[in-house]
Design a protein around this motif. Structure first.
Motif: not given
Ligand SMILES: Nc1ncnc2c1ncn2[C@@H]1O[C@H](COP(=O)(O)OP(=O)(O)O)[C@@H](O)[C@H]1O
Ligand SMILES: [Mg+2]
Lengths: 407, 247
Positions: A274-279, A306-308, A336-337
């Motif tokens: 959880s709570n990770c990001r990728s761009n 909570k992934i972005d 929750d993404v």
């Protein structure tokens, strides 16, 4: 003889461990991937592997100034000539050594081939708390009078709270065919920061499969910038696995291809916590009869909240005969993404060209500047100014203009 | 300086300009007014050289040279500048980088070396001051996310940098509040000399209080239907266009 025969013959000269034997058998039983494989649908190796290659058997060459010519001039340099490690720097807190065999987590035929028979590559271990401000430049130079098949198998291990930047250039300076199967495994321990800058700028006798697997623990940031300016065939497999919370994975790519060059970027981010990001920002520019493929897979596991995740792939087709196959592949199993993605395929904006020409820029320069502007979002993410400059110069060169894109 | 004779232009068979005659001398300011859709922007684009429009008849001379054979950038380099009604956003290229490229490409054509970076920065700062533009502006991308007023100011900034002989301001007043209008008009006035000329295209007489024209022309249906002095602008403001166009 075709490459597969060359490889069979070569394998008999090696002493293989049981594991390597298994990998080898699994490679030979499936062979090189072909277009019936979903992952290789648009990407055919046929034209390459039907050729006769010398496998891993080349002398170290001695060509005047070649290193100076190719290098961006960083003090810390690792240099390979025809597969052999010829120099590596001594840096406090960092151990750099020649090829070490290691197991990789994922497998496919290309990686089985690599794990069974690759005997070249580097290993970089960064101790906890080591922060290297200046990048390490890694040059893989190839020069031979025969068709050459080479494999590299590299590993990078970043300790806790460490920071490492790499600039990598796989460069062939010879006139015969070169085909490289390159694999790098990167492990980022907690709180580490990693930036990997790759240039793939070669002539039309060069083919490359580059697989990079990055494993991230908690609170890590890992960025890979892939700059493609040439080569007859390039396939990048860039895979991130987030194994700790608050990990961030960044991927930026620019491809500028002409002639009948081909480049395929396959990326995969596995959000396992959880709570990770990728761009992800990939820009493709295709001239003449060049061809691009983009496949961006994002997986969000059911327990990862909570992934972005952000992905974009923008392409400019600057000729009637160029093509791009682009596909986002989103597999989202958590609720929750925040995930956004978009791909565009277009031409240069005519209104913008008129605008620029009305300020005195000639057609060619206006087009080049607008094309550069199109790549800027990705180029801007590069944190090493010398590398960024070099890329901007290569774009100008590729677009055949004498413009200085620096700001 | 500029001589337009019987200019006719169309796009995809739609006739837009139907025989324009206009003559502009150095030192003069001409205003072109007229209702929406009368062809004002088209005239500006045709002078600048936009290829979308097909010139079917007539001629344009600029400093005694046939303009119609020249490419857009050649016209620009001869000293024609168009301030766009709708400036184009160019993400990925900063104002300073764009200006630097334009200035240095022009110098290249004139056989000059690139302008040293410090000189260029000085010049940009000077022009920014003239137009009351703050310093963060140079690193912003060309027109990207600019307000209407900022875009117009950016046009005049480029005008100031390129120092043209003939400036065509297409609805430069739209999107500007009264303070910005004064600043922009003041900038334009300061750049005026007896050797350059300005064509101001506008709907409203308001701008003409600040950039005072020597001549006012009314464009209607692709033709100049009336010309006069600056009083004509007041008359139009008062009576609208009907009294001219209904004739
Ligand atoms: N690119 C175009 N394609 C089709 N019609 C156009 C184009 N440009 C202008 N026109 C038409 O030409 C006429 C004049 O337009 P324009 O020159 O923009 O007028 P103005 O600037 O006076 O408002 C309008 O009817 C407009 O619809
Ligand atoms: Mg208009």
């Amino acid at each position: 003889m075709s490459l597969i025969n060359n490889l069979e013959k070569y394998s008999k000269t090696l002493l293989l461990s049981t594991e390597e034997k298994n990998d080898l058998n699994s490679f030979f039983s499936s062979g090189f991937p072909n277009i019936s494989d979903e992952e290789w649908k648009y990407t055919s190796l046929n034209k390459i592997v039907k050729n006769d290659f010398v496998v891993e058997d080349l002398p170290v060459f001695d060509e005047d100034n070649i290193i100076d010519k190719v290098s961006l001039g960083f003090k810390n340099k690792i240099v390979f000539l025809n597969g052999k490690l010829v120099s590596s720097p001594k840096i406090d807190g960092i151990t750099i050594s020649d090829f070490k065999s290691f197991k990789s987590k994922t497998n496919n035929s290309i990686l089985s081939l690599n794990s069974s028979m690759a005997r070249n590559g580097f290993s970089i271990d960064v101790e906890n708390n080591t922060v290297l401000n200046s990048p390490i430049e890694i040059l893989f130079l190839i020069s031979s009078t025969r068709n050459t098949f080479l494999q590299y198998r590299n590993q990078i291990n970043l300790g806790k709270n460490s920071n490492l930047k790499i600039i990598e250039n796989i460069h062939s300076i010879h006139e015969n065919l070169a085909f490289i199967n390159h694999f790098t495994q990167v492990k980022c321990d907690e709180n580490s920061i990693f930036e990997y800058n790759k240039t793939q700028n070669n002539k039309d006798n060069f083919s490359l499969i580059d697989t990079c697997n990055i494993y991230q623990e908690a609170n890590t940031t890992s960025s890979v910038n892939t700059l493609i300016f040439g080569g007859s065939f390039i396939r990048n497999n860039l895979n991130f696995e987030q194994n700790g919370e608050n990990a961030e994975s960044n991927m930026n790519g620019v491809s500028v291809l002409n002639g009948s060059q081909f480049a395929d970027n396959h990326t995969f981010v596995d959000h396992k916590k959880s709570n990770c990001r990728s761009n992800e920002v990939y820009k493709g520019i295709y001239l003449d009869k060049s061809k691009g493929v983009f496949n961006g897979k994002i997986m969000v596991r059911p327990e990862s909240q909570k992934i972005d995740a952000f992905q974009s792939n923008n392409n400019l087709l600057l000729s009637d005969e160029s093509t791009i196959d682009t596909k986002p592949q989103l597999e989202i199993y958590a609720d929750d993404v925040k995930c956004s993605h978009g791909c565009t395929i277009g031409q240069l904006d005519k209104e913008a060209l008129f605008y620029m020409k009305s300020r005195g820029l000639a057609e060619k320069e206006a087009k080049a500047l607008l094309t550069y502007a199109f790549t800027n979002e990705a180029i801007d993410k590069i944190s090493v100014p010398e590398f960024k400059d070099k890329c901007e110069k290569l774009i100008a060169e590729k677009l055949n203009v004498k413009l200085d894109f620096n700001h | 300086m500029l001589n337009i004779k019987n200019l006719k232009a169309q796009i995809e068979e739609i006739k837009i300009l139907n025989g324009i005659n206009l003559s502009v001398n150095a030192g003069e300011v001409h205003a072109i007014m007229g209702p929406n859709g009368s062809g004002k922007s088209t005239l500006a684009s045709v002078i600048a050289g936009k290829e979308d429009y097909e010139v079917t008849d007539g001629e344009i001379e600029f400093e005694s040279e046939d303009l119609l054979d020249l490419a857009v950038e050649e016209r620009s380099n001869k000293g024609i500048f168009l301030s766009f009604q709708y400036p184009v956003e160019i993400p990925g290229i900063s104002v300073s980088n764009f200006m630097k490229t334009c200035i240095n490409e022009r110098r290249k054509q004139q056989g000059l070396d690139p302008m040293p970076a410090t000189d260029l920065l000085k010049l940009m700062r000077e022009k920014m001051e003239l137009l009351n533009i703050n310093s963060g502006y140079l690193s912003r991308n060309m027109n990207e996310g600019f307000s209407g007023g900022e875009k117009k100011r950016n046009e005049i900034f480029q005008l100031a940098m390129l120092n043209p002989k003939l400036s065509i301001l297409d609805e430069t007043d739209s999107g500007l509040d009264i303070d910005a209008l004064k600043i922009v008009a003041n900038g334009v006035n300061k750049l005026r000399t007896e050797n350059n000329a300005t064509i101001v295209i506008t709907h409203y007489q308001r701008l003409l209080d600040y950039i005072v024209p020597d001549f006012v022309h009314v464009l209607y249906n692709g033709k100049i239907v009336k010309s006069g002095g600056k009083e004509l602008a007041y008359e139009l403001e008062e009576k609208g266009y009907d009294w001219i166009t209904k004739k």
